[in-house]
Design a protein around this motif. Structure first.
Motif, PDB file in Angstrom:
ATOM      1  N   LEU A   9       0.830  -1.204   0.000  1.00  0.00           N
ATOM      2  CA  LEU A   9       0.000   0.000   0.000  1.00  0.00           C
ATOM      3  C   LEU A   9       0.869   1.260   0.000  1.00  0.00           C
ATOM      4  CD1 LEU A   9      -2.752   1.369   0.163  1.00  0.00           C
ATOM      5  CD2 LEU A   9      -2.640   1.127   2.657  1.00  0.00           C
ATOM      6  N   VAL A  10       1.927   1.258   0.816  1.00  0.00           N
ATOM      7  CA  VAL A  10       2.839   2.412   0.842  1.00  0.00           C
ATOM      8  C   VAL A  10       3.493   2.595  -0.520  1.00  0.00           C
ATOM      9  CG1 VAL A  10       4.960   3.317   1.856  1.00  0.00           C
ATOM     10  CG2 VAL A  10       3.248   2.238   3.317  1.00  0.00           C
ATOM     11  N   THR A  11       3.900   1.487  -1.139  1.00  0.00           N
ATOM     12  CA  THR A  11       4.513   1.554  -2.470  1.00  0.00           C
ATOM     13  C   THR A  11       3.531   2.094  -3.496  1.00  0.00           C
ATOM     14  OG1 THR A  11       5.994  -0.295  -1.977  1.00  0.00           O
ATOM     15  CG2 THR A  11       5.596   0.194  -4.297  1.00  0.00           C
ATOM     16  N   LEU A  12       2.291   1.646  -3.420  1.00  0.00           N
ATOM     17  CA  LEU A  12       1.270   2.121  -4.352  1.00  0.00           C
ATOM     18  C   LEU A  12       1.120   3.641  -4.273  1.00  0.00           C
ATOM     19  CD1 LEU A  12      -1.180   1.709  -6.284  1.00  0.00           C
ATOM     20  CD2 LEU A  12      -2.573   1.376  -4.225  1.00  0.00           C
ATOM     21  N   LEU A  13       1.062   4.161  -3.049  1.00  0.00           N
ATOM     22  CA  LEU A  13       0.801   5.588  -2.877  1.00  0.00           C
ATOM     23  C   LEU A  13       2.034   6.442  -3.146  1.00  0.00           C
ATOM     24  CD1 LEU A  13      -1.421   5.447   0.338  1.00  0.00           C
ATOM     25  CD2 LEU A  13      -2.176   5.725  -2.027  1.00  0.00           C
ATOM     26  N   THR A  14       3.197   6.005  -2.647  1.00  0.00           N
ATOM     27  CA  THR A  14       4.391   6.855  -2.729  1.00  0.00           C
ATOM     28  C   THR A  14       5.210   6.617  -3.988  1.00  0.00           C
ATOM     29  OG1 THR A  14       5.759   5.288  -1.488  1.00  0.00           O
ATOM     30  CG2 THR A  14       4.539   6.961  -0.224  1.00  0.00           C
ATOM     31  N   ALA A  15       4.986   5.501  -4.680  1.00  0.00           N
ATOM     32  CA  ALA A  15       5.729   5.230  -5.914  1.00  0.00           C
ATOM     33  C   ALA A  15       4.803   5.307  -7.123  1.00  0.00           C
ATOM     34  CB  ALA A  15       6.422   3.873  -5.842  1.00  0.00           C
ATOM     35  N   TRP A  56      -3.924   7.952 -15.498  1.00  0.00           N
ATOM     36  CA  TRP A  56      -4.262   6.639 -14.950  1.00  0.00           C
ATOM     37  C   TRP A  56      -3.575   5.526 -15.719  1.00  0.00           C
ATOM     38  CZ3 TRP A  56      -5.845   7.245 -10.340  1.00  0.00           C
ATOM     39  CH2 TRP A  56      -6.606   8.354 -10.002  1.00  0.00           C
ATOM     40  N   ALA A  57      -3.305   5.725 -16.986  1.00  0.00           N
ATOM     41  CA  ALA A  57      -2.607   4.703 -17.771  1.00  0.00           C
ATOM     42  C   ALA A  57      -1.180   4.512 -17.264  1.00  0.00           C
ATOM     43  CB  ALA A  57      -2.604   5.085 -19.251  1.00  0.00           C
ATOM     44  N   VAL A  58      -0.478   5.614 -17.005  1.00  0.00           N
ATOM     45  CA  VAL A  58       0.900   5.473 -16.538  1.00  0.00           C
ATOM     46  C   VAL A  58       0.945   5.010 -15.085  1.00  0.00           C
ATOM     47  CG1 VAL A  58       1.865   7.082 -18.221  1.00  0.00           C
ATOM     48  CG2 VAL A  58       1.033   7.970 -16.054  1.00  0.00           C
ATOM     49  N   ILE A  59      -0.036   5.396 -14.281  1.00  0.00           N
ATOM     50  CA  ILE A  59      -0.102   4.891 -12.908  1.00  0.00           C
ATOM     51  C   ILE A  59      -0.357   3.390 -12.915  1.00  0.00           C
ATOM     52  CG2 ILE A  59      -1.526   4.893 -10.817  1.00  0.00           C
ATOM     53  CD1 ILE A  59      -1.752   7.911 -11.081  1.00  0.00           C
ATOM     54  N   LEU A  60      -1.212   2.912 -13.814  1.00  0.00           N
ATOM     55  CA  LEU A  60      -1.484   1.477 -13.911  1.00  0.00           C
ATOM     56  C   LEU A  60      -0.216   0.706 -14.242  1.00  0.00           C
ATOM     57  CD1 LEU A  60      -3.327  -0.998 -14.047  1.00  0.00           C
ATOM     58  CD2 LEU A  60      -3.845  -0.378 -16.424  1.00  0.00           C
ATOM     59  N   ILE A  61       0.541   1.174 -15.233  1.00  0.00           N
ATOM     60  CA  ILE A  61       1.788   0.492 -15.593  1.00  0.00           C
ATOM     61  C   ILE A  61       2.748   0.479 -14.404  1.00  0.00           C
ATOM     62  CG2 ILE A  61       3.863   0.684 -17.005  1.00  0.00           C
ATOM     63  CD1 ILE A  61       2.144   1.594 -19.313  1.00  0.00           C
ATOM     64  N   HIS A  62       2.874   1.616 -13.752  1.00  0.00           N
ATOM     65  CA  HIS A  62       3.794   1.712 -12.609  1.00  0.00           C
ATOM     66  C   HIS A  62       3.359   0.770 -11.485  1.00  0.00           C
ATOM     67  CE1 HIS A  62       6.834   4.755 -10.843  1.00  0.00           C
ATOM     68  NE2 HIS A  62       6.957   3.592 -10.224  1.00  0.00           N
ATOM     69  N   THR A  63       2.058   0.675 -11.269  1.00  0.00           N
ATOM     70  CA  THR A  63       1.542  -0.225 -10.234  1.00  0.00           C
ATOM     71  C   THR A  63       1.859  -1.678 -10.567  1.00  0.00           C
ATOM     72  OG1 THR A  63      -0.253   1.324  -9.725  1.00  0.00           O
ATOM     73  CG2 THR A  63      -0.532  -0.957  -9.018  1.00  0.00           C
ATOM     74  N   LEU A  64       1.605  -2.073 -11.809  1.00  0.00           N
ATOM     75  CA  LEU A  64       1.887  -3.444 -12.229  1.00  0.00           C
ATOM     76  C   LEU A  64       3.374  -3.755 -12.142  1.00  0.00           C
ATOM     77  CD1 LEU A  64      -0.467  -3.645 -15.343  1.00  0.00           C
ATOM     78  CD2 LEU A  64      -0.833  -4.710 -13.106  1.00  0.00           C
ATOM     79  N   SER A  65       4.199  -2.742 -12.361  1.00  0.00           N
ATOM     80  CA  SER A  65       5.644  -2.947 -12.306  1.00  0.00           C
ATOM     81  C   SER A  65       6.139  -3.124 -10.875  1.00  0.00           C
ATOM     82  CB  SER A  65       6.349  -1.745 -12.952  1.00  0.00           C
ATOM     83  OG  SER A  65       7.746  -1.834 -12.809  1.00  0.00           O
ATOM     84  N   ASN A  66       5.514  -2.430  -9.920  1.00  0.00           N
ATOM     85  CA  ASN A  66       6.022  -2.401  -8.547  1.00  0.00           C
ATOM     86  C   ASN A  66       5.468  -3.486  -7.644  1.00  0.00           C
ATOM     87  OD1 ASN A  66       7.816  -0.291  -8.775  1.00  0.00           O
ATOM     88  ND2 ASN A  66       6.364   1.275  -8.167  1.00  0.00           N
ATOM     89  N   LEU A  67       4.199  -3.818  -7.806  1.00  0.00           N
ATOM     90  CA  LEU A  67       3.552  -4.686  -6.814  1.00  0.00           C
ATOM     91  C   LEU A  67       3.998  -6.133  -6.982  1.00  0.00           C
ATOM     92  CD1 LEU A  67      -0.081  -3.364  -6.473  1.00  0.00           C
ATOM     93  CD2 LEU A  67       1.904  -2.927  -5.042  1.00  0.00           C
ATOM     94  N   VAL A  68       4.473  -6.716  -5.896  1.00  0.00           N
ATOM     95  CA  VAL A  68       4.967  -8.077  -5.925  1.00  0.00           C
ATOM     96  C   VAL A  68       3.836  -9.086  -6.133  1.00  0.00           C
ATOM     97  CG1 VAL A  68       4.792  -8.493  -3.446  1.00  0.00           C
ATOM     98  CG2 VAL A  68       6.596  -9.625  -4.761  1.00  0.00           C
ATOM     99  N   TYR A  69       2.601  -8.655  -5.875  1.00  0.00           N
ATOM    100  CA  TYR A  69       1.475  -9.564  -6.075  1.00  0.00           C
ATOM    101  C   TYR A  69       1.307  -9.982  -7.531  1.00  0.00           C
ATOM    102  CZ  TYR A  69      -0.002  -8.315  -1.346  1.00  0.00           C
ATOM    103  OH  TYR A  69      -0.044  -8.143   0.008  1.00  0.00           O
ATOM    104  N   VAL A  70       1.742  -9.134  -8.462  1.00  0.00           N
ATOM    105  CA  VAL A  70       1.598  -9.454  -9.885  1.00  0.00           C
ATOM    106  C   VAL A  70       2.407 -10.707 -10.257  1.00  0.00           C
ATOM    107  CG1 VAL A  70       1.922  -8.625 -12.241  1.00  0.00           C
ATOM    108  CG2 VAL A  70       1.025  -7.085 -10.493  1.00  0.00           C
TER     109      VAL A  70
END
Length: 296
Positions: free
Chosen positions: A195-201, A276-290
């Motif tokens: 969650l911290v990564t999602l918000l701050t990264a 939102w498109a670039v945030i989506l890519i960044h989220t998919l790149s960072n989250l270990v759940y993927v």
């Protein structure tokens, strides 16, 4: 400043010899990073600072972003993306842009210290330098002038999807994707850290580097100088990945991976103005759940 979605792009002159020179130098920096890694026998980069993270091949670092950019070039937006800062005084935009550059440089200097034994300080330092400081600067430089809404509501949703899907398949699903090898904490700690990564990264970094910084640089100097500058500054956001024992190797690695990733994000932002498109890519790149869900 209120901006309508149909507002035309800026007509402010942006073609300057210095802008073209900077673009050429930035491209040289990207080429030099890859050439340096190859010539020194380094076939990959470490994409994460987490202990035990596996290496990503140079093909895996370069091909997914470049493929996404190529598809974005082939799929134009159905409506002209707005230039949300058009009409603002150049002097004000210069002050705001330099304040953002200063904040980015300060964080690049502070990140290794925060990561080096002060992990709990890393998120608040990032919020202070990449969110609080810019907002204060915007308010000071605005004075009695209109508000600058650098992140307009998206005017196109479907056009960015081919680029997003291409990047996802190549970076997360294909054989180019590295296996998940680092040790993971307990589920509660992992959820909080995610969650911290999602918000701050994923969110804050895209708002700062693309929405705020790049948009101002585009208005001042044109698209490609802005994309190049913001992507290199984004690469140096990751100075904590650089080892004191091999600083040149560390710089080449973050330019080759995070810099090229930022290049893709910057181009998608300039092309579609869909945050939102670039945030989506960044989220998919960072989250270990993927990679966990994909069985990597």
């Amino acid at each position: 400043m209120t901006t309508s979605a149909s507002r035309p792009t800026s007509t402010r002159p942006s073609t300057r010899p210095s802008a073209g020179l900077f673009t050429g130098l930035a491209l040289t920096a990207f080429a030099a990073a890859y050439a340096g890694l190859i010539l020194t026998g380094h076939a990959g980069v470490t994409a994460s600072a987490d202990p035990g993270a596996s290496q990503l091949s140079l093909w895996g670092a370069a091909l997914p972003p470049l493929a996404a950019m190529a598809l974005a070039r082939l799929v134009p937006p159905r409506r002209e993306p707005p230039a949300p800062l058009a009409g603002l005084p150049r002097e004000r935009l210069l002050k705001e842009a330099w304040a953002l550059v200063a904040a980015a440089v300060l964080f690049a200097c502070a990140a290794p210290i925060a990561r080096g034994g002060y992990e709990l300080l890393y998120p608040p330092v990032k919020v202070l330098l990449l969110l609080v400081l810019p907002l204060v600067a915007f308010r000071v430089f605005r004075g009695d002038g209109p508000k600058a809404r650098a992140i307009p509501a998206p005017v196109t949703w479907l056009a960015p999807l081919p680029a997003v899907v291409a990047w996802f398949l190549l970076a997360q699903v294909s054989p180019l994707a590295p296996p998940l090898s680092q040790d993971l904490p307990d589920p509660v700690t992992l959820a909080v850290a995610s969650l911290v990564t999602l918000l701050t990264a994923s969110v804050l970094e895209e708002v700062f580097y693309r929405g705020w910084l790049q948009t101002r640089l585009e208005e001042l100097y044109g698209r490609w100088p802005a994309v190049m500058a913001s992507s290199l500054l984004f690469a140096f956001l990751h100075t904590s990945h650089i080892s004191a024992a091999a600083p040149l190797l560390g710089v080449a690695s973050i330019v080759a991976f995070q810099g090229v990733f930022g290049l893709m994000q910057g181009y998608l932002w300039a092309r579609y103005r869909n945050i939102w498109a670039v945030i989506l890519i960044h989220t998919l790149s960072n989250l270990v759940y993927v990679p966990m869900l994909l069985g990597r």
